[in-house]
Design a protein around this motif. Structure first.
Motif, mmCIF file in Angstrom:
data_model
loop_
_atom_site.group_PDB
_atom_site.id
_atom_site.type_symbol
_atom_site.label_atom_id
_atom_site.label_comp_id
_atom_site.label_asym_id
_atom_site.label_seq_id
_atom_site.Cartn_x
_atom_site.Cartn_y
_atom_site.Cartn_z
ATOM 1 N N GLY A 31 0.791 -1.219 0.000
ATOM 2 C CA GLY A 31 0.000 0.000 0.000
ATOM 3 C C GLY A 31 0.824 1.270 0.000
ATOM 4 O O GLY A 31 0.268 2.359 -0.025
ATOM 5 N N CYS A 32 2.143 1.149 0.046
ATOM 6 C CA CYS A 32 3.007 2.327 0.029
ATOM 7 C C CYS A 32 3.114 2.882 -1.388
ATOM 8 O O CYS A 32 3.095 2.141 -2.366
ATOM 9 N N LEU A 33 3.237 4.186 -1.475
ATOM 10 C CA LEU A 33 3.513 4.857 -2.734
ATOM 11 C C LEU A 33 4.996 5.195 -2.703
ATOM 12 O O LEU A 33 5.417 6.130 -2.041
ATOM 13 N N VAL A 34 5.794 4.393 -3.392
ATOM 14 C CA VAL A 34 7.251 4.490 -3.322
ATOM 15 C C VAL A 34 7.762 5.396 -4.429
ATOM 16 O O VAL A 34 7.420 5.217 -5.601
ATOM 17 N N VAL A 35 8.575 6.360 -4.074
ATOM 18 C CA VAL A 35 9.112 7.316 -5.031
ATOM 19 C C VAL A 35 10.523 6.906 -5.427
ATOM 20 O O VAL A 35 11.278 6.347 -4.622
ATOM 21 N N HIS A 36 10.882 7.162 -6.672
ATOM 22 C CA HIS A 36 12.233 6.934 -7.166
ATOM 23 C C HIS A 36 12.898 8.294 -7.292
ATOM 24 O O HIS A 36 12.564 9.072 -8.176
ATOM 25 N N GLY A 37 13.828 8.566 -6.404
ATOM 26 C CA GLY A 37 14.521 9.848 -6.407
ATOM 27 C C GLY A 37 15.753 9.789 -7.291
ATOM 28 O O GLY A 37 15.787 9.084 -8.303
ATOM 29 N N TYR A 38 16.786 10.498 -6.899
ATOM 30 C CA TYR A 38 17.999 10.576 -7.696
ATOM 31 C C TYR A 38 18.883 9.345 -7.543
ATOM 32 O O TYR A 38 19.684 9.047 -8.392
ATOM 33 N N GLY A 39 18.745 8.617 -6.446
ATOM 34 C CA GLY A 39 19.587 7.450 -6.220
ATOM 35 C C GLY A 39 18.940 6.177 -6.736
ATOM 36 O O GLY A 39 17.714 6.073 -6.815
#
Length: 153
Positions: A31-39
């Motif tokens: 249920g998490c909304l996982v973000v893809h950042g710079y790493g």
């Protein structure tokens, strides 16, 4: 409100930042909304849109009513989650109080409980002992090199 977020690019509006975060994220089975950042790493805090922390930027544009004196905490415990229902603002003392500590250090040694606080010691004694041994060896090598350069043995 965006001006209160440290490190955020000044070119973003609330709408553009919301679209940017949702474009760079995906939903997991938990249920998490996982973000893809710079790493490239998963499971660590992510930075997006300049040098702003993703969970703080998400709180501002997805939840609103951001207070910069409080910390943004996640109820799910995932460091890269930006799900609005998992984000909440708490005081720094509450963040520290609820932070979990692992029973082993990063080298796998068992940590000892501190009698005064009832929490695990911050520094592992075995790792500290090994670091001191390495430091003493480096110091002895420097002394030996200095003596050799002066012609002493």
């Amino acid at each position: 409100m965006l001006s209160a977020v440290k490190g955020l690019s000044r070119y973003h509006t609330e709408e553009s930042l919301r679209a940017y975060l949702l474009q760079r994220s995906h939903r997991t089975e938990s249920g998490c909304l996982v973000v893809h950042g710079y790493g490239p790493r998963r499971g660590v805090h992510q930075k997006v849109a300049g040098r702003a922390w993703a969970h703080i930027a998400a709180y501002v544009v997805l939840v609103g009513d951001y207070d910069p004196t409080l910390d943004v905490d996640r109820t799910c415990g995932a460091a890269d989650c930006i799900e609005p229902t998992h984000l909440r603002q708490v005081s720094r003392s509450e963040t520290c109080r609820t932070r979990s500590q692992s029973a082993q250090c990063r080298n796998g040694h068992d940590r000892e409980l501190d009698d005064a606080t009832g929490r695990y010691r911050r520094v592992c004694r075995a790792c500290n002992r090994e670091a001191q041994r390495r430091w003493r060896e480096r110091e002895a090598a420097e002394v030996a090199q200095a003596r050799a350069s002066y012609g002493r043995t």
